[in-house]
Design an enzyme around this catalytic site. Sequence first.
Site, PDB file in Angstrom:
ATOM      1  CD  GLU A   1      -3.026   1.018   2.202  1.00 17.29           C
ATOM      2  OE1 GLU A   1      -3.654  -0.057   2.141  1.00 17.29           O
ATOM      3  OE2 GLU A   1      -3.306   1.928   2.989  1.00 17.29           O
ATOM      4  CG  PHE A   2       2.884   2.558  -2.541  1.00 14.46           C
ATOM      5  CD1 PHE A   2       4.196   2.750  -2.136  1.00 14.46           C
ATOM      6  CD2 PHE A   2       2.548   1.366  -3.186  1.00 14.46           C
ATOM      7  CE1 PHE A   2       5.156   1.766  -2.361  1.00 14.46           C
ATOM      8  CE2 PHE A   2       3.506   0.389  -3.417  1.00 14.46           C
ATOM      9  CZ  PHE A   2       4.811   0.585  -3.000  1.00 14.46           C
TER      10      PHE A   2
ATOM     11  CG  HIS B   1     -14.934   1.381  11.993  1.00 16.32           C
ATOM     12  ND1 HIS B   1     -15.311   2.567  12.576  1.00 16.32           N
ATOM     13  CD2 HIS B   1     -14.244   1.713  10.882  1.00 16.32           C
ATOM     14  CE1 HIS B   1     -14.871   3.584  11.829  1.00 16.32           C
ATOM     15  NE2 HIS B   1     -14.223   3.075  10.785  1.00 16.32           N
TER      16      HIS B   1
ATOM     17  CG  ASP C   1     -16.795  -3.424  12.463  1.00 19.58           C
ATOM     18  OD1 ASP C   1     -17.310  -2.504  11.775  1.00 19.58           O
ATOM     19  OD2 ASP C   1     -15.647  -3.846  12.299  1.00 19.58           O
TER      20      ASP C   1
ATOM     21  NE  ARG D   1       9.248   6.395   6.065  1.00 22.62           N
ATOM     22  CZ  ARG D   1       9.015   6.519   7.361  1.00 22.62           C
ATOM     23  NH1 ARG D   1       9.375   5.545   8.189  1.00 22.62           N
ATOM     24  NH2 ARG D   1       8.455   7.597   7.841  1.00 22.62           N
TER      25      ARG D   1
ATOM     26  CD  GLU E   1      19.224  -9.225 -24.337  1.00 24.94           C
ATOM     27  OE1 GLU E   1      18.979 -10.037 -25.224  1.00 24.94           O
ATOM     28  OE2 GLU E   1      18.460  -8.299 -24.035  1.00 24.94           O
TER      29      GLU E   1
ATOM     30  CB  ILE F   1      21.133   4.404 -28.558  1.00 24.59           C
ATOM     31  CG1 ILE F   1      20.460   4.148 -29.914  1.00 24.59           C
ATOM     32  CG2 ILE F   1      21.991   5.664 -28.624  1.00 24.59           C
ATOM     33  CD1 ILE F   1      19.428   5.211 -30.261  1.00 24.59           C
ATOM     34  CG  ASN F   2      17.963  -0.997 -28.538  1.00 23.78           C
ATOM     35  OD1 ASN F   2      18.258  -1.949 -27.809  1.00 23.78           O
ATOM     36  ND2 ASN F   2      16.746  -0.768 -28.974  1.00 23.78           N
TER      37      ASN F   2
END
Lengths: 643, 643
Positions: free
Chosen positions: B57-58, B195, B204, B319, B457, B476-477
Amino acid sequence: MVNANSSDSGTASCSSAENSKESSRCSTPVLDIERHECLKEKMRRRVEAGDRWFSLEFFPPRTASGAVNLISRFDRMGSGGPLFIDVTWHPAGDPGSDKETSSMIIASTAVNFCGLETLLHMTCCNQTKEDITKHLQKAKRLGLKNIMALRGDPTGEEWEEEAEGFNYAVDLVKHIRHEFEDYFDICVAGYPRGHPDAESYDQDLKHLKEKIDAGADFIITQLFFRSETFLTFLKDCRAIGITCPVLPGIFPIQGYGSLRQLVKLSKLEVPQEIMDVIEPIKDNDAAIRNYGIDLAVSMCRELLDSGLVHGLHFYTLNREVATIDVLKRLGMWKEDPRRPMPWAMSAHPKRRVEDVRPIFWASRPKSYIHRTQEWDEFPNGRWGNSSSPAFGELKDYYLFYLKSKSPREELLKMWGQELNSEESVFEVFTYYISGEPNPNGHKVNCLPWNDDPLAPETNLLKNELQKVNKRGILTINSQPNVNGKPSTDPIVGWGPSRGYVFQKAYLEFFTSSEMVSALIKVLKRYEPRVNYHIVNVHGQNITNAADLQPNAVTWGIFPGREIIQPTVVDPVSFVYWKDEAFALWIEQWAKLYEEESPSRMIIQYIHDNYYLVNLVDNDFPLENCLWQVIEDTFKEHDRPTDQ
Amino acid sequence: MVNANSSDSGTASCSSAENSKESSRCSTPVLDIERHECLKEKMRRRVEAGDRWFSLEFFPPRTASGAVNLISRFDRMGSGGPLFIDVTWHPAGDPGSDKETSSMIIASTAVNFCGLETLLHMTCCNQTKEDITKHLQKAKRLGLKNIMALRGDPTGEEWEEEAEGFNYAVDLVKHIRHEFEDYFDICVAGYPRGHPDAESYDQDLKHLKEKIDAGADFIITQLFFRSETFLTFLKDCRAIGITCPVLPGIFPIQGYGSLRQLVKLSKLEVPQEIMDVIEPIKDNDAAIRNYGIDLAVSMCRELLDSGLVHGLHFYTLNREVATIDVLKRLGMWKEDPRRPMPWAMSAHPKRRVEDVRPIFWASRPKSYIHRTQEWDEFPNGRWGNSSSPAFGELKDYYLFYLKSKSPREELLKMWGQELNSEESVFEVFTYYISGEPNPNGHKVNCLPWNDDPLAPETNLLKNELQKVNKRGILTINSQPNVNGKPSTDPIVGWGPSRGYVFQKAYLEFFTSSEMVSALIKVLKRYEPRVNYHIVNVHGQNITNAADLQPNAVTWGIFPGREIIQPTVVDPVSFVYWKDEAFALWIEQWAKLYEEESPSRMIIQYIHDNYYLVNLVDNDFPLENCLWQVIEDTFKEHDRPTDQ
């Protein structure tokens, strides 16, 4: 939005995307490009590349069994790589009808079932505009893309012009272009010595130019006997501005009778030097044919050596030997034509994008095409996971059924005049695999599930297959695993060159319920390496595969291409195939015997009680484990039951 | 008709075809199945299989740079394999708005760009029915599939019931089911101690049962401090007929302040034995965190050992350290999560079938998702050969641009405070590849085209890449060729287990026009083995590939599956990528320097004059020839011109 899945617009229009832009690029695989090109583009590409080609003319057969034979001939002669074949329009033969011998049906069979680019002749005299439009609409519906526009012969002695009708081929050309725009490629006839009815050679050339100006794309000529005749004609065509391809019509003399008849019909004169040779040997068919072949070969060589001729058109008279012989001697017969796909393709425009099929119909491609002919779209890239592919019934599948059904006596010789036990059936399968004659001296050239002798690829598995069939694992389809062989491999290769092809090992067979019990025990030990589907005629279904998830078992990697995966094991299609595969026991085998006869009851018993099994070994880089599975199954089957 | 290409119906409905029938089958690859399942199905499958899971959870961040950091955290914590994450609804933070810090946008970013199954909290009190419906519609449009239905806190001191409004979470559950039927999976909150506003614990529980009966699919509980608390609660839930999953909310204590604040908000009491440990060390954050981790680990172990708990829900407080530590000690953190695809997937329901992308955006997957977010359909099976994929502009790509744009000083340290020549640019690329610090002691951790350090890779090619970058082939790739490695290979593997993965070698780089002249000469010798595209910023385009034909460069073969070919070199998309790739020189690099400064002019010169090149070696089973191509190009480039 990226139109992710339809790599082709699906329209039958001729201008393929590949050709719309000019840019520096390497040669994209020709096989692949030709699949999306119309006939005139194929010719243009070949002319530009300096490649030679040939085409083959046939006439419609008079009987149903003649049709069956002609279709087999299409398959055999198609394998030599003709650019196209053409089918003549025989006014007497109800040419536009649905009869199996009609020009229309023969030509459409060539396109749809033999995968041949096909040119259908069509004459216009004595027909109403409406009739002709109907014929053309039907041709289009059946997948025909090329029309040879001809006047046809008058009915009476004298030619009468009809004010409102079609009097000349040019009228037909105009009509096609007016009604169908660019849909059809149009061919017209050229007469190297002028048309017999024309006022003059020059006048006839002018008529030819008019046909081209009206929209015709290329020319096939009447036959001729000397290369100069054609080369002069070609020069004269070019001189008046005819720039399209002109294909010389080559007629290898095959017999005295046919030569005389053709000459009469075409009002041509055979040069004296030829008659001088033929007359003395007129009763010796072989000698005349050999002479005809020699003559044709040297004339063709002169034409090709001129540098002005790229394609040769052969009047085959529906015979194989002479034409193939000429082509072989010219080096133009492809002994080992590249397969664009591992399966026999259809040439119907709507199937152009088709590049995935279930493996089940591998030995019955015509049945597959037949049962899917009503589809509007064909799988491209992926099979996908539809739960209801609408496979058509087999009931109208007469032309190909005929082929194996007709010679009942032949089949009895191969499959047994009388069967005594299930083991006698095992033996039939074993003889089919081995290619050896059975005890009565007859080779088993086909089985109900396999129209033809064993494919070269299946031959790779011959020893193993023989062993297991003897024990009652009655195999009807199989392929070895392949881990990256060149796409040009003569046995397992397909697709453009410089690619790599792969396969998962596959085995499909009928077997008894006792054997299935043992097999199921054994398969537990091969989870999840081996996927299986085991069904009986009643639809009982045992599988470890996801319900709607096809398993790709053949795929190819090519330069500059997306992956092609032309065959899959599809659980849903397998249910449809199962019905067909079980029905073949009864329809093609049991019914050879009297009702209630022991032989018939044995086949009926197998039909009612055996299971149809397919196995895939997913670990294609390792040694095929399916033989070990069967070996273990035999052991399990033979193990004394513990009680 | 076989619906050949859409392997999924594309609807967001939950009932996947794979689950609609029950039959004996082996385990279809879980990764693949989960992709098509809704959250409650994923849970059900895990419960049945006895697999454990966790969720995180954020809460929404307060600033834009906080949002950027949180998204990076999603990527890092997402790699540990959470079943889902959830984002709380913060009434103060304009949660349903389009602000980059709103709950809605954060949750939708997690789904779309981080590929995380996401549960969005939503509260209902003090909001009109219309507002809530609008929020839900927006959530659906943004690809969210899961809602945590909450009452929310009253605004005033006292709770006032509104006759017409939503007074309880159960009203919201009913509303969602009424308006959106089964579209959303619904989670509700459970209170192991009841609750705080409820009349009693039993009362509840009854309310909880009402929420489930109203259509909620699972429960996440409030935090608690003893495993018995949860296990008793769970037993009581089961006793009154609540059968759905109940996820215990785990709160690893991370500091004295946050513990006090949470306790205050949740009206919970911290057990005395915990306070006894914490009080003496309340100023020692590390000590508290270690204690909190120990406590959480032992409580989680007790829960899991009970056999009644399958999933743990973590209150992360945004965090990383504590939660990851707990999960690692429990053995639930996936150190090396299997990649379902070689690229970072999106979890938007409409992208479920997506399984092909151009390789160009390999290092900028979020940019690719952003530029294709308006597409209604996504390529499945094949890329196809559309001539006009509508790539969106990059202009609104703020969240991820921010990430690399913000620390200008950092970038200057990496990419040079001052550039003296093109060679100084070559050096930047070379340090990026080598991973060594540059002469000023700074590591080059990113380039405008690569947000992150070199992928494992690409590391396989490190030596070669260093050599060529030094000489002005600015890569670049790239990817190495792979000829059938196990799909579980830690570096190049992806997709379900027991499969085989393949790659064609790929190299993409900027280089000078002089180098391109040499390269073009050399490439003639590698026809048709190597396909190339060479473009400059003005759109000049040199290629030997077919205009509209993509080249598959990564593919995989799996048990019981069709072929998957997730990356292609698509000539059309390359033109769009080219614009982005050239723009990055200016937007991300040149603009670090003053206008008219020599450094800026060097980058501008490269932008204006260099070419972007991509090369594919089609012969994947052979040794990669691209290094030889570059080697030959250097020789050709250095050859004295003959005049």
